[in-house]
Design an enzyme around this catalytic site. Structure first.
Site, PDB file in Angstrom:
ATOM      1  N   ASP A   1      20.304  57.086  11.963  1.00 25.58           N
ATOM      2  CA  ASP A   1      19.548  58.154  11.903  1.00 25.58           C
ATOM      3  C   ASP A   1      20.034  59.209  10.648  1.00 25.58           C
ATOM      4  O   ASP A   1      19.112  59.006   9.592  1.00 25.58           O
ATOM      5  CB  ASP A   1      19.523  59.120  13.078  1.00 25.58           C
ATOM      6  CG  ASP A   1      19.338  59.040  14.081  1.00 25.58           C
ATOM      7  OD1 ASP A   1      17.802  58.456  14.051  1.00 25.58           O
ATOM      8  OD2 ASP A   1      19.965  59.090  15.809  1.00 25.58           O
TER       9      ASP A   1
ATOM     10  N   HIS B   1      16.965  65.048  19.628  1.00 25.81           N
ATOM     11  CA  HIS B   1      15.645  64.753  18.650  1.00 25.81           C
ATOM     12  C   HIS B   1      14.609  65.590  19.112  1.00 25.81           C
ATOM     13  O   HIS B   1      13.924  65.939  17.838  1.00 25.81           O
ATOM     14  CB  HIS B   1      15.952  63.492  18.342  1.00 25.81           C
ATOM     15  CG  HIS B   1      16.431  62.168  17.750  1.00 25.81           C
ATOM     16  ND1 HIS B   1      17.232  62.949  16.661  1.00 25.81           N
ATOM     17  CD2 HIS B   1      17.354  61.191  18.309  1.00 25.81           C
ATOM     18  CE1 HIS B   1      17.993  61.972  16.045  1.00 25.81           C
ATOM     19  NE2 HIS B   1      17.638  60.540  17.312  1.00 25.81           N
TER      20      HIS B   1
ATOM     21  N   HIS C   1      21.577  62.198  23.120  1.00 31.25           N
ATOM     22  CA  HIS C   1      21.238  62.252  21.793  1.00 31.25           C
ATOM     23  C   HIS C   1      19.886  62.317  21.137  1.00 31.25           C
ATOM     24  O   HIS C   1      19.629  63.177  20.090  1.00 31.25           O
ATOM     25  CB  HIS C   1      22.000  60.758  21.449  1.00 31.25           C
ATOM     26  CG  HIS C   1      21.767  60.114  20.277  1.00 31.25           C
ATOM     27  ND1 HIS C   1      22.580  60.090  19.505  1.00 31.25           N
ATOM     28  CD2 HIS C   1      20.451  60.064  19.263  1.00 31.25           C
ATOM     29  CE1 HIS C   1      21.719  60.126  18.383  1.00 31.25           C
ATOM     30  NE2 HIS C   1      20.134  59.542  17.976  1.00 31.25           N
ATOM     31  N   GLU C   2      18.730  61.456  22.160  1.00 30.99           N
ATOM     32  CA  GLU C   2      17.428  61.541  22.699  1.00 30.99           C
ATOM     33  C   GLU C   2      16.829  63.116  22.425  1.00 30.99           C
ATOM     34  O   GLU C   2      15.541  63.304  22.067  1.00 30.99           O
ATOM     35  CB  GLU C   2      16.829  60.681  23.355  1.00 30.99           C
ATOM     36  CG  GLU C   2      17.431  59.296  22.654  1.00 30.99           C
ATOM     37  CD  GLU C   2      16.739  59.089  21.547  1.00 30.99           C
ATOM     38  OE1 GLU C   2      16.222  59.475  20.868  1.00 30.99           O
ATOM     39  OE2 GLU C   2      18.202  57.784  21.085  1.00 30.99           O
TER      40      GLU C   2
ATOM     41  N   GLN D   1       0.911  -1.228   0.167  1.00 33.51           N
ATOM     42  CA  GLN D   1      -0.002   0.052  -0.278  1.00 33.51           C
ATOM     43  C   GLN D   1       0.510   1.729  -0.353  1.00 33.51           C
ATOM     44  O   GLN D   1       0.403   2.257  -0.617  1.00 33.51           O
ATOM     45  CB  GLN D   1      -0.863  -0.148   1.407  1.00 33.51           C
ATOM     46  CG  GLN D   1      -2.059  -1.323   1.255  1.00 33.51           C
ATOM     47  CD  GLN D   1      -2.898  -0.848   2.715  1.00 33.51           C
ATOM     48  OE1 GLN D   1      -2.222  -0.466   3.544  1.00 33.51           O
ATOM     49  NE2 GLN D   1      -4.151  -1.953   2.490  1.00 33.51           N
TER      50      GLN D   1
END
Length: 636
Positions: free
Chosen positions: A507, A435, A431-432, A140
């Site tokens: 960035d 922004h 850094h932030e 089978q």
């Protein structure tokens, strides 16, 4: 449950075979277990030495049972199979009588040999039966493998009737798209009404749009509304390494659809098989192109294809072969774009079903603050919020969980356990702050909603803002100010520390990409004018030749580089001017971040307006309206 039972039945022969073998060996050994311990002359010697107290001999089978005189375990009966009964009687009978041994000769029953052989016969039959079952299963499996080989060219259709489970009520935020597709539903329900007027329904509809906007769901909804068979297949399912298989599967797919017409064929990611012919380095006679040729013939060739509508989805219509898009094949293109605020509200209502929401959750407010989200994004947002609520063992999803989920989806999981040294913490804070302060003083920028120096995902910190409304276009002024904001972190580092770090690498990359697109794609350069440079395709294998990738000279390329450099330099100088003039605000925001690690919208605006923040007045950052779209982040 049935599949588990079938698996158990399939494993049964392999479990029974060792059991039958062990039982057969045990029976055979039990029949002659004493013969392995004693041999004939030892039995005779025991009679001569008067060790036997009593014995019983079966004259028919030769089975000897005896007990010993000086046996420590009294009453123990030993067994032995006598090879020759007559010889045994001649050897031991007279000696046994002299020694006063009790004896009994049992004539046995007629046909006892059949009884003695019966266990062996039964075991042999069981083994034969098991071997038959195993060989049958092997045959089978071999035949099934042959069937698989023969059906190699059959289409691998998935979810034939799955489309009937969806209707247009399950699709939100795509009202115009549903109107476009409603004609297909009407045709499939009542084709005679259209044919009487000489109208021809579109043979194919191409759904075009970004990933996650609901193209597949729309196709399922069409099939569900029309209540017709739905044949779903992916474009990659057609192509194999063997030549001719893809074309064979296309033929089989359309044959099956025609048998059950009216029906719908849905091909997801059709760009996998429908790319521009003759593309790339290879020749034109490859397997993918044969598959595409067969699809073109099936959709609009000499063959009749009545009652079968093809719906396909892709997010790269620009690379499809023109012959596939012409009228008569994909007659109609339906653009499934990003949902607007009403669409986002409807999508949130659909995905909020079955999720208990707290009274403070306002779906309209969430929709207003998730500009640019697709349906898949909104579904993921609510799912993440539900997971967070379950983790906190809450009975309902509150606005706080949705806010946390929004940050997790866009930026990543907060890494509070990550230890950051004081120098890196101070660098990230300035850094932030650079922004955020640059964003505040630029009129086209969206308001700052949160600034954080806690690492999330790959970012060491981030500055987030949310659009106030849906926008279809971006102006030149807005794009220039985007570059100024992106350079805010690098400028803040240079002004504060007199040195720069690798934290602004992402960035700078994004700022350079915006500037280059302004020059080469949007024609926003005064020096070069409104001209598009290049084809916009950087990949050779997207249906374009090598020579078409760059359609401008070396001198123009040098001028492009110069103009892009000027845009970046001007933005850097403007950002330097802003942060120099407002250096006190830069320092205030940075010091607040060093102390508190986060600052929300209200506190940030108060600082920028010169208000003094008291400890009791400090805003909780996760305020009820803190939904964000990313403006910049510190990636390293």
């Amino acid at each position: 449950m049935e599949s588990k039972n079938r698996k158990l039945v399939s494993y049964l022969p392999y479990l029974l075979i060792p059991i039958v073998l062990i039982a057969s060996m045990w029976m055979l050994s039990s029949q002659a277990k004493d013969s392995t311990k004693k041999v004939y002359y030892e039995i005779v010697q025991m009679f001569e030495e008067d060790k036997i107290e009593e014995y019983n001999l079966n004259l028919s089978s030769g089975a000897l049972k005896y007990t010993l005189r000086d046996d420590k375990a009294e009453g123990t009966v030993y067994e032995y199979s006598v090879p020759n009964v007559s010889l045994f009687i001649d050897d031991v009978h007279e000696q046994a009588k002299e020694n006063g041994v009790k004896y009994n000769y049992d004539a046995g029953k007629t046909g006892s040999w059949i009884t003695s052989m019966l266990p062996t016969v039964v075991m042999m039959l069981l083994l034969a039966g098991l071997m038959f079952v195993m060989f049958r299963k092997m045959n089978q499996s071999i035949s099934s493998e042959n069937n698989k080989t023969l059906s190699f060219g059959k289409a691998r259709i998935k979810g034939k009737d799955e489309g009937n489970k969806k209707t247009f009520d399950d699709v939100a935020g795509a009202d115009e798209e549903k109107e476009e597709l409603a004609e297909l539903v009407e045709f499939l329900k009542d084709p005679a009404r259209f044919s009487e007027l000489g109208a021809r329904i579109p043979k194919g509809v191409l759904l075009v749009g970004p990933p996650g906007t609901g193209k597949t769901l729309l196709a399922k909804a069409v099939a569900g509304e029309a209540d017709v068979p739905f044949f779903s297949i992916s474009g990659s399912d057609f192509v194999e390494m063997y030549v001719g298989v893809g074309a064979s599967r296309v033929r089989d797919l359309f044959q099956q659809a025609k048998k059950e017409s009216p029906s719908i064929i849905f091909i997801d990611e059709i760009d996998a098989v429908g790319r521009h012919r003759g593309a790339g380095m290879g020749g034109g006679h490859d397997e993918r192109e044969q598959t595409l040729n067969q699809m073109l013939v099936e959709m609009d060739g000499f063959g009749v294809n009545d009652g079968v509508i093809v719906i396909a989805a892709t997010n790269r219509p620009d690379i499809l072969d023109p012959a596939l898009l012409r009228p008569g094949r994909f007659d109609r293109q339906v653009t499934v774009g990003y949902p607007d605020i009403k669409g986002r509200t409807d999508i949130l209502k659909v995905h909020a079903k079955g999720k208990p929401l707290a009274p403070d959750v306002e779906l309209e407010k969430i929709a207003h603050q998730t500009v640019g989200f697709t349906g898949a994004d909104l579904e993921n947002l609510l799912n993440e919020a539900a997971l967070l609520a379950a983790r906190k063992k809450l009975r309902a999803i509150t606005m706080t969980e949705i806010e946390e989920a929004s940050l997790k989806v866009m930026v990543g999981t907060e890494k509070r356990s990550h230890k950051v040294n004081e120098q890196d913490k101070k660098l990230t804070a300035f850094h932030e702050a650079g922004h955020a302060v640059a964003t505040y003083y630029l009129e086209t920028q969206d308001p700052v909603r949160q600034v954080s120096i806690i690492p999330r995902g790959m970012a060491g910190g981030f500055t987030m803002s949310v659009p106030t409304e849906d926008k279809l276009y971006k102006s030149k002024k807005s794009m220039l100010e985007d570059i100024v904001v992106l350079l805010g972190g690098r400028v803040a580092e240079a002004l504060t520390f007199g040195d720069i770090s690798t934290g602004a690498s992402n960035d700078i990359e994004r700022a350079s990409e915006i500037a280059r697109k302004m020059v080469t794609k949007y024609g926003m350069s005064d020096e070069l004018g409104p001209i598009a440079f290049g084809t916009g395709h950087d990949e050779v294998f997207l249906g374009r030749d090598y020579s078409n990738v760059r359609n401008y000279s070396e001198s123009v390329a040098a001028k492009i580089d110069t103009v892009v450099g000027d845009i970046i330099t001007d933005a850097y100088n403007r950002c330097t001017e802003i942060l120099t003039v407002h250096g006190d605000k830069l320092t205030e925001v940075a010091e607040y971040l060093i102390k508190n690690e986060k600052i929300g919208e209200k506190d940030f605006n108060d600082l920028m307006e010169g208000k003094t923040l008291l400890a009791d007045d400090t805003q909780t950052v996760a305020s009820e309206d803190t939904f964000f779209d990313e403006t910049s982040e510190n990636n390293e």
